[in-house]
Design an enzyme around this catalytic site. Structure first.
Site, PDB file in Angstrom:
ATOM      1  CG  HIS A 136      47.272  43.455  14.802  1.00 58.47           C
ATOM      2  ND1 HIS A 136      47.514  42.562  15.817  1.00 58.47           N
ATOM      3  CD2 HIS A 136      46.153  43.006  14.163  1.00 58.47           C
ATOM      4  CE1 HIS A 136      46.580  41.604  15.802  1.00 58.47           C
ATOM      5  NE2 HIS A 136      45.747  41.859  14.816  1.00 58.47           N
ATOM      6  CG  ASP A 173      40.607  41.504  17.493  1.00 59.34           C
ATOM      7  OD1 ASP A 173      39.902  42.265  16.804  1.00 59.34           O
ATOM      8  OD2 ASP A 173      41.346  40.615  16.998  1.00 59.34           O
ATOM      9  CG  HIS A 175      43.683  38.460  15.211  1.00 58.38           C
ATOM     10  ND1 HIS A 175      42.511  38.951  14.658  1.00 58.38           N
ATOM     11  CD2 HIS A 175      44.065  37.411  14.447  1.00 58.38           C
ATOM     12  CE1 HIS A 175      42.198  38.212  13.589  1.00 58.38           C
ATOM     13  NE2 HIS A 175      43.118  37.273  13.446  1.00 58.38           N
ATOM     14  CG  ASP A 254      38.513  39.380  15.206  1.00 58.31           C
ATOM     15  OD1 ASP A 254      38.386  39.497  16.441  1.00 58.31           O
ATOM     16  OD2 ASP A 254      39.488  39.849  14.575  1.00 58.31           O
TER      17      ASP A 254
HETATM   18 ZN   LIG Z   1      41.270  40.637  15.056  1.00 61.00          ZN
END
Ligand SMILES: [Zn+2]
Length: 317
Positions: A136, A173, A175, A254
């Site tokens: 991120h 991931d 995200h 995740d």
């Molecule tokens: Zn993540």
């Protein structure tokens, strides 16, 4: 049996963001315990992890970003004797503790060292059990538990220092890897393939991504088999066509069905399968070269067993 490097460092335990924060040092304990108990660690080559230099951090980040985090960390340390704050908040989810810079520089240092060892042929591929995670972190901003973008630093190091012409970044991931996308958008030397829950944090990745960004947003509760089908149909032809000389993995776990931070329904078998497909591409085009960096994964049991599944494929166990 292939040779897989295992990169981790005690400094990566020294970054912590307060009691109850899911991105906690215990994540690395869970991974270590599992690799030890399963015997997988015996098949891995444990390699020293240096501190990334500030110059290396700037491979993926602005000077201002590196200096900002440095100065926050320095202030924490200087104010500590006078009873100053224990944390420096960066966003609602992300903060620095006194050990954070050291941890972050080890995480990026692992990314660089793993790339060097794979490029030198000392190992076939590598898994870096490091934190903080990185995908991120944009060129100029830390966010979403991430300070420096480890995978981007490694990929740029492979391009600039080792002179590779084409590298792929695979991000599974839960995200969207918005930071990596920010750093490599429109860089034709990099193909990024990602799959992520959408709509979901950080709410990016769907608005006209650059041509070198192959983003697969998928709705909550999507099952592993459907994810595999998408990967086979969409990622694989692009990866085959691109012929990467090296593959970097943002290995977040995740999207596991037991992980409460996301609502996807992958399991260990899905992580094995995805890892196997990545390994196949690496073998065909990249002399097997893979550097995999830990990103998310917050259910400690699911994280440990998913990492084991992933590393077993890398190490051909
Ligand atoms: Zn993540």
């Amino acid at each position: 049996m292939g040779k897989t490097g295992y990169f981790t460092h005690r400094d990566c335990w020294r970054h912590e963001m307060g009691r109850g924060h899911p991105e906690c040092p215990e994540r690395l304990d869970a991974i270590e315990d599992r690799l030890l108990a399963s015997g997988v660690v015996d098949a891995l080559e444990r390699i020293e992890v240096p501190l990334a230099t500030l110059e290396q951090l700037k491979l993926a980040h602005t000077e201002a970003h590196v200096e900002y985090l440095q100065s926050l960390a320095q202030r924490l340390t200087e104010d500590a004797p006078a009873g100053g704050p224990a944390y420096a908040q960066i966003d609602p989810d992300t903060c620095l503790s006194p050990g954070s810079m050291l941890a972050a520089r080890r995480a990026a240092g692992a990314a660089i060292a793993a790339t060097d060892a794979v490029m030198a042929g000392e190992i076939d591929n590598a898994f870096c059990a490091v934190r903080p995670p990185g995908h991120h972190a944009t060129r100029g901003q830390a966010m979403g538990f991430c300070l420096f973008n480890n995978v981007a630093i490694a990929a740029r190091h492979a391009l600039e220092y080792h002179g590779l012409k084409r590298v792929a970044i695979v991000d599974f991931d839960v995200h969207h890897g918005n930071g990596t996308e920010d750093i490599f958008s429109d860089d034709p030397r990099v193909l990024m393939v990602g799959i992520f829950q959408h709509p979901f944090y950080p709410y990016s990745g769907t608005d006209h991504p650059a041509p070198n960004m192959l983003n697969l947003p998928i709705p909550a509760y999507t099952k592993g088999m459907d994810v595999r089908e998408l990967i086979e149909a969409v990622w694989m032809p692009r990866l085959e066509e691109f012929k990467p000389q090296m593959i970097f993995v943002s290995a977040g776990f995740d999207a596991h069905r037991d992980d409460d931070l996301g609502q996807l329904a992958l399991n260990e078998n899905d992580y094995s399968w995805i890892s196997g497909r990545v390994r196949d591409v690496a073998r065909r085009h990249a002399q097997g070269r893979i550097v995999s960096m830990l990103e998310g994964g917050y259910n400690l049991h699911a994280l440990a067993s998913s990492v084991e599944a992933h590393v077993r494929v890398l190490a051909d166990l």
